[in-house]
Design a protein around this motif. Structure first.
Motif, PDB file in Angstrom:
ATOM      1  N   VAL A 156       5.275  -0.151 -11.399  1.00  0.00           N
ATOM      2  CA  VAL A 156       4.681  -0.952  -9.979  1.00  0.00           C
ATOM      3  C   VAL A 156       5.208  -2.419 -10.295  1.00  0.00           C
ATOM      4  CG1 VAL A 156       2.459  -2.299  -9.898  1.00  0.00           C
ATOM      5  CG2 VAL A 156       2.072  -0.069 -10.350  1.00  0.00           C
ATOM      6  N   MET A 157       6.149  -3.281 -11.457  1.00  0.00           N
ATOM      7  CA  MET A 157       5.897  -4.638 -11.897  1.00  0.00           C
ATOM      8  C   MET A 157       7.773  -4.381 -11.335  1.00  0.00           C
ATOM      9  SD  MET A 157       6.158  -6.731 -14.672  1.00  0.00           S
ATOM     10  CE  MET A 157       6.853  -8.904 -14.263  1.00  0.00           C
ATOM     11  N   ALA A 158       8.093  -3.289 -11.742  1.00  0.00           N
ATOM     12  CA  ALA A 158       9.836  -3.519 -11.535  1.00  0.00           C
ATOM     13  C   ALA A 158       9.525  -2.675  -9.907  1.00  0.00           C
ATOM     14  CB  ALA A 158      10.755  -2.393 -12.149  1.00  0.00           C
ATOM     15  N   SER A 159       8.991  -2.101  -9.035  1.00  0.00           N
ATOM     16  CA  SER A 159       9.218  -1.948  -7.790  1.00  0.00           C
ATOM     17  C   SER A 159       8.587  -3.682  -6.856  1.00  0.00           C
ATOM     18  CB  SER A 159       8.132  -0.960  -7.347  1.00  0.00           C
ATOM     19  OG  SER A 159       8.312   0.109  -8.107  1.00  0.00           O
ATOM     20  N   MET A 160       8.054  -4.479  -7.660  1.00  0.00           N
ATOM     21  CA  MET A 160       7.341  -5.576  -6.556  1.00  0.00           C
ATOM     22  C   MET A 160       9.102  -6.260  -7.159  1.00  0.00           C
ATOM     23  SD  MET A 160       4.808  -5.299  -4.725  1.00  0.00           S
ATOM     24  CE  MET A 160       4.119  -7.205  -5.619  1.00  0.00           C
ATOM     25  N   LEU A 161       8.836  -6.664  -8.324  1.00  0.00           N
ATOM     26  CA  LEU A 161      10.268  -7.549  -8.002  1.00  0.00           C
ATOM     27  C   LEU A 161      11.517  -7.309  -7.329  1.00  0.00           C
ATOM     28  CD1 LEU A 161       9.913  -8.019 -12.618  1.00  0.00           C
ATOM     29  CD2 LEU A 161       9.210  -9.641 -10.425  1.00  0.00           C
ATOM     30  N   ALA A 162      11.722  -6.113  -7.109  1.00  0.00           N
ATOM     31  CA  ALA A 162      13.159  -5.487  -6.396  1.00  0.00           C
ATOM     32  C   ALA A 162      12.556  -5.493  -5.271  1.00  0.00           C
ATOM     33  CB  ALA A 162      13.514  -3.870  -6.946  1.00  0.00           C
ATOM     34  N   PHE A 172      13.273   3.022  -6.605  1.00  0.00           N
ATOM     35  CA  PHE A 172      13.904   3.955  -6.281  1.00  0.00           C
ATOM     36  C   PHE A 172      13.137   4.577  -5.250  1.00  0.00           C
ATOM     37  CE2 PHE A 172      14.555   8.294  -5.151  1.00  0.00           C
ATOM     38  CZ  PHE A 172      16.416   8.089  -4.744  1.00  0.00           C
ATOM     39  N   PHE A 173      11.911   5.088  -5.638  1.00  0.00           N
ATOM     40  CA  PHE A 173      11.033   5.992  -5.044  1.00  0.00           C
ATOM     41  C   PHE A 173      10.317   4.885  -4.050  1.00  0.00           C
ATOM     42  CE2 PHE A 173      11.773   8.982  -8.258  1.00  0.00           C
ATOM     43  CZ  PHE A 173      11.833   9.959  -7.267  1.00  0.00           C
ATOM     44  N   THR A 174      10.052   3.728  -4.585  1.00  0.00           N
ATOM     45  CA  THR A 174       9.731   2.477  -3.263  1.00  0.00           C
ATOM     46  C   THR A 174      10.293   3.330  -2.524  1.00  0.00           C
ATOM     47  OG1 THR A 174       8.779   1.122  -5.062  1.00  0.00           O
ATOM     48  CG2 THR A 174       8.678   0.792  -3.256  1.00  0.00           C
ATOM     49  N   GLY A 175      11.913   2.841  -2.461  1.00  0.00           N
ATOM     50  CA  GLY A 175      12.407   2.511  -1.230  1.00  0.00           C
ATOM     51  C   GLY A 175      12.535   3.702  -0.123  1.00  0.00           C
ATOM     52  N   LEU A 176      13.056   5.191  -1.177  1.00  0.00           N
ATOM     53  CA  LEU A 176      12.412   6.224  -0.536  1.00  0.00           C
ATOM     54  C   LEU A 176      11.600   6.339   0.333  1.00  0.00           C
ATOM     55  CD1 LEU A 176      13.862   8.981  -0.539  1.00  0.00           C
ATOM     56  CD2 LEU A 176      12.916   9.655  -2.173  1.00  0.00           C
ATOM     57  N   ILE A 177      10.405   6.187  -0.037  1.00  0.00           N
ATOM     58  CA  ILE A 177       9.048   5.803   0.724  1.00  0.00           C
ATOM     59  C   ILE A 177       9.277   4.834   1.823  1.00  0.00           C
ATOM     60  CG2 ILE A 177       6.465   5.413   0.823  1.00  0.00           C
ATOM     61  CD1 ILE A 177       6.484   6.350  -2.249  1.00  0.00           C
ATOM     62  N   ARG A 186       5.804  -2.790   3.683  1.00  0.00           N
ATOM     63  CA  ARG A 186       4.720  -2.442   3.595  1.00  0.00           C
ATOM     64  C   ARG A 186       4.027  -0.837   3.719  1.00  0.00           C
ATOM     65  NH1 ARG A 186       0.276  -5.797   8.607  1.00  0.00           N
ATOM     66  NH2 ARG A 186      -0.834  -5.549   6.968  1.00  0.00           N
ATOM     67  N   GLY A 187       3.995  -0.146   4.151  1.00  0.00           N
ATOM     68  CA  GLY A 187       3.484   0.947   3.932  1.00  0.00           C
ATOM     69  C   GLY A 187       4.331   1.456   2.401  1.00  0.00           C
ATOM     70  N   ALA A 188       4.885   1.431   1.656  1.00  0.00           N
ATOM     71  CA  ALA A 188       5.498   1.714   0.943  1.00  0.00           C
ATOM     72  C   ALA A 188       4.292   1.133  -0.416  1.00  0.00           C
ATOM     73  CB  ALA A 188       6.874   2.178   0.361  1.00  0.00           C
ATOM     74  N   LEU A 189       4.337  -0.342   0.188  1.00  0.00           N
ATOM     75  CA  LEU A 189       3.758  -0.847  -0.750  1.00  0.00           C
ATOM     76  C   LEU A 189       2.699  -0.792  -1.002  1.00  0.00           C
ATOM     77  CD1 LEU A 189       6.024  -4.648  -1.134  1.00  0.00           C
ATOM     78  CD2 LEU A 189       6.021  -2.687  -1.501  1.00  0.00           C
ATOM     79  N   GLN A 190       1.584  -0.895   0.098  1.00  0.00           N
ATOM     80  CA  GLN A 190       0.149  -0.335  -0.068  1.00  0.00           C
ATOM     81  C   GLN A 190       0.028   0.536  -1.096  1.00  0.00           C
ATOM     82  OE1 GLN A 190      -0.345   0.177   4.209  1.00  0.00           O
ATOM     83  NE2 GLN A 190      -0.512  -1.658   4.841  1.00  0.00           N
ATOM     84  N   PHE A 191       0.462   1.587  -1.530  1.00  0.00           N
ATOM     85  CA  PHE A 191       0.643   3.077  -1.890  1.00  0.00           C
ATOM     86  C   PHE A 191       0.742   2.573  -3.415  1.00  0.00           C
ATOM     87  CE2 PHE A 191       0.424   5.571   2.485  1.00  0.00           C
ATOM     88  CZ  PHE A 191      -0.438   5.762   1.736  1.00  0.00           C
TER      89      PHE A 191
END
Length: 443
Positions: free
Chosen positions: A255-261, A390-395, A402-407
């Protein structure tokens, strides 16, 4: 008269020795933390220099990405084997060698005249940095009592966030005034000065004496450090609770790494910020995340001072609250309320780093802490830091950022489940390890 003097001599020396003993652990922490700052400053300064390198050498974005990616690749591949070697060869000697290598390699970046030379220098930076995080934290926890482990582990790990911000910020300022070569050279000089201080002030003998003061059976530890690979692996993966600590920590860092990226991109797309504004705003949230690690670690030690198993309950609370705060934030439209909730969520996003690290330290013998933290680092990278962005970007490619960050915050619930499972067997696992240590000491 001579006898009177000889009687006073030990008495006069005792307070000085007590003062040295009291300050020595904090000296170890300060220098180890400083080297971690140097580690991430040397790693992340490159990001601030991308535009200059692209313009001067005509590099593609793929080549620029390779210069950054090769460091992470070396860290992922070499962390575990180099940490095992450090446990056996001597941690102080290993740390100073690592730091000297990445500092000299960063100096090599300043002297590079082509992409190939820069790539080779960055590869050496990665080799030098590969095991520093795991071995450095093992040194830190070895000189402090158990009830401070969550605080010190969290504070040490947070150094990565602070070092990243310093590397990018100072690198940008220095390069703007003196050029990109001086920016690399400044990072190298900072690291080499700390290497000299560390080598001068921290010794294996001093660490050994401190461990004896804390009541550790050093002779048993030295024997455990020489374990063959099979029993070593068994010790690192032998209990359910340590497996849950590894995986729970990694999922929360997902979660943290995805937010920072992705925060810079989010601020650019949904708040209409320029690239510079988005980067500075995201950097502020990086600092909030780093400060949150330290605050959460200190609170964990305070609330679990007399009942260590409470650290698991606190880790569960951090994961669940972070999920709630970030989940609510991205349901709101862009604005002040959303930013406040994102900040509150980021304050807790790395909060489990301290409790998880303390659990790993308590569930393994001190002599193999370097290997244990290397395992934690490896799992954090494989399950959290690497796949998260990576997976956050894929979604995001399918439903929008915004939708990816909601999940995304829902991954924190999986981390909480791991901590719930680990808590159930933690006390029994710790007692079993202590019985094994006592049996080994009696042989």
């Amino acid at each position: 008269m001579h006898g009177y003097r000889s009687t006073l001599a030990p008495m006069a020396g005792a307070p000085a020795k007590a003062r040295l003993s009291r300050y020595y652990p904090w000296l170890v922490f300060a220098l180890s933390f400083g080297l971690l700052l140097s580690d991430y400053m040397s790693r992340q300064v490159l990001n601030a220099l991308f535009p200059m390198l692209k313009l001067e050498w005509g590099l593609s974005d793929t080549e620029l990405g390779a210069l950054g990616g090769v460091v992470a690749l070396m860290v992922g591949v070499l962390t575990f084997p180099l940490s095992i070697l450090a446990d056996r060869w001597g941690r102080v000697r290993s740390l100073t060698l690592m730091a000297a290598l990445w500092s000299l390699a960063t100096l090599g970046c300043a002297l590079a005249n082509s992409f190939g030379e820069m790539f080779l220098a960055r590869l050496c930076v990665g080799i030098g940095e590969a095991a520093y995080g795991s071995v450095g934290i093992a040194v830190v926890v070895s000189v402090f009592p158990r009830h401070l482990r969550a605080s010190l582990s969290a504070a040490f790990i947070a150094g990565g966030a602070f070092g990243s911000v310093l590397g990018m910020g100072l690198g940008g300022v220095i390069s703007a005034h003196f050029g990109w070569r001086v920016a690399f050279g400044g990072m190298a000089l900072f690291g080499l000065i700390l290497v000299a201080l560390y080598r001068l002030l921290i010794t294996e003998k001093g660490l050994l004496a401190r461990r004896q003061e804390l009541g550790e059976d050093v002779s048993a530890s030295q024997t455990q450090a020489k374990l063959e690979l099979r029993p070593l692996v068994s010790a690192l993966f032998s209990t359910r609770s340590i497996l849950c600590a590894y995986v729970g920590s990694a999922l929360q860092l997902f979660v943290m790494a995805s937010m920072l990226a992705w925060l810079p991109s989010y601020f650019g797309r949904y708040y209409g910020m320029s690239g510079a504004q988005a980067g500075l705003t995201a950097a502020a949230f990086v600092l909030i995340g780093g400060a949150g690690m330290i605050m959460c670690g200190a609170f964990t030690d305070w609330i679990a001072r007399h009942i260590p198993a409470r650290k698991w309950i606190v880790a569960i609370a951090y994961s669940v609250l972070c999920c709630v705060l970030l989940g609510a934030a991205f349901q709101l439209p862009p604005g002040t309320a959303q930013l406040v909730l994102i900040g509150a969520g980021m304050l807790l996003a790395g909060g489990t780093a301290g409790p998880a690290s303390a659990a790993v330290a308590n569930l393994t013998a001190p002599a193999i802490h370097g290997s244990a933290f290397a395992t934690l680092t490896l799992v954090n990278n494989l399950l959290g830091l690497a796949p998260g962005p990576f997976f956050t970007g894929l979604i995001a490619d399918h439903i929008g950022l915004r939708g990816a960050l909601q999940f995304l915050p829902l991954v924190g619930l999986l981390a909480a489940v791991c901590f719930v499972i680990g808590r159930r067997t933690y006390s029994a696992d710790v007692h079993r390890l202590e019985r094994m240590r006592a049996a080994a000491g009696n042989r």
